[in-house]
Design an enzyme around this catalytic site. Sequence first.
Site, PDB file in Angstrom:
ATOM      1  N   GLU A 202      -4.247  -4.392  -4.393  1.00  0.00           N
ATOM      2  CA  GLU A 202      -4.047  -3.043  -4.945  1.00  0.00           C
ATOM      3  C   GLU A 202      -4.558  -2.987  -6.389  1.00  0.00           C
ATOM      4  O   GLU A 202      -5.212  -2.044  -6.788  1.00  0.00           O
ATOM      5  CB  GLU A 202      -2.562  -2.645  -4.896  1.00  0.00           C
ATOM      6  CG  GLU A 202      -2.053  -2.266  -3.517  1.00  0.00           C
ATOM      7  CD  GLU A 202      -2.701  -1.005  -2.957  1.00  0.00           C
ATOM      8  OE1 GLU A 202      -3.045  -0.101  -3.719  1.00  0.00           O
ATOM      9  OE2 GLU A 202      -2.884  -0.948  -1.728  1.00  0.00           O
TER      10      GLU A 202
ATOM     11  N   CYS B  40       0.840  -1.201   0.000  1.00  0.00           N
ATOM     12  CA  CYS B  40       0.000   0.000   0.000  1.00  0.00           C
ATOM     13  C   CYS B  40       0.875   1.252   0.000  1.00  0.00           C
ATOM     14  O   CYS B  40       0.743   2.117  -0.864  1.00  0.00           O
ATOM     15  CB  CYS B  40      -0.907  -0.072   1.232  1.00  0.00           C
ATOM     16  SG  CYS B  40      -1.723   1.441   1.604  1.00  0.00           S
TER      17      CYS B  40
HETATM   18  C1  LIG Z   1      -6.159   1.184  -1.765  1.00  0.00           C
HETATM   19  C2  LIG Z   1      -5.052   2.097  -1.330  1.00  0.00           C
HETATM   20  N1  LIG Z   1      -3.797   1.607  -1.226  1.00  0.00           N
HETATM   21  C3  LIG Z   1      -2.809   2.454  -0.791  1.00  0.00           C
HETATM   22  C4  LIG Z   1      -3.023   3.753  -0.462  1.00  0.00           C
HETATM   23  C5  LIG Z   1      -1.919   4.650   0.023  1.00  0.00           C
HETATM   24  N2  LIG Z   1      -1.980   4.837   1.421  1.00  0.00           N
HETATM   25  C6  LIG Z   1      -4.319   4.204  -0.574  1.00  0.00           C
HETATM   26  N3  LIG Z   1      -4.653   5.480  -0.273  1.00  0.00           N
HETATM   27  N4  LIG Z   1      -5.351   3.373  -1.002  1.00  0.00           N
END
Ligand SMILES: Cc1ncc(CN)c(N)n1
Length: 221
Positions: free
Chosen positions: A207, A135
């Site tokens: 992701e 993430c």
């Molecule tokens: C799904 C997702 N993945 C990662 C990030 C980064 N913090 C985010 N805002 N959203």
Amino acid sequence: MSFTQYLREKADSIWQANHKHPFVQEIGSGTLDIEAFKYYMKQDYLYLIEYSRVFALGAVKAPDLETMAIFSNYLQSTLNEEMALHRSYAKRLGISEEELENEEPAATTLSYSSYMISEAQKGSLAHLIAAILPCAWSYAEIGQTLATIPGAMDHPNYGEWVQMYQSEEFAEIANWLKQQLDSLTASVNEKEKEQLEAIFIRSSQFEYLFWEMSYQQRSWT
Ligand SMILES: Cc1ncc(CN)c(N)n1
């Protein structure tokens, strides 16, 4: 090669697919349908609430005060800086704070956030970090790549998003998590490393699914 470099190589095909995903590409070119971005913002806000809880669990599992303070710092910056970006976009896009918080999680949002929380609760600190590293790290990588596209950082809709994720402060989170995971895995056995790899790969796949869900504005059907 460090363990986190090894993980990055293992996940490369998924990460390349994330970079090439039309949602990401169209943020860079500024052509993304604003309705897809609104949908993403609302779902991502819910996701970030759960992601923040993982940082709180990191503070619980931290072996010393210094590590505890850094997790609490990243909990603070997610709640008050990263999520402030979402609140500011919501305001600009005509989404109320109430609507943001009361949004129903879509299938992918719920599965990804439940997965992270579950790994963070049941496993060691290394398991927790393996679940959230894609993430922090993949967004830093995507932000830095998009920032090289002329005009992407100044785009009236998507410029602020690119600015946030290409920033040094944001990259620091991923760098710190990488250092922690490398030092926690310096003396673990192969079986443990395989488990951590599986978690890292699963979160990387989530992701991808999150970009796809947002692009299609898909909830449950
Ligand atoms: C799904 C997702 N993945 C990662 C990030 C980064 N913090 C985010 N805002 N959203």
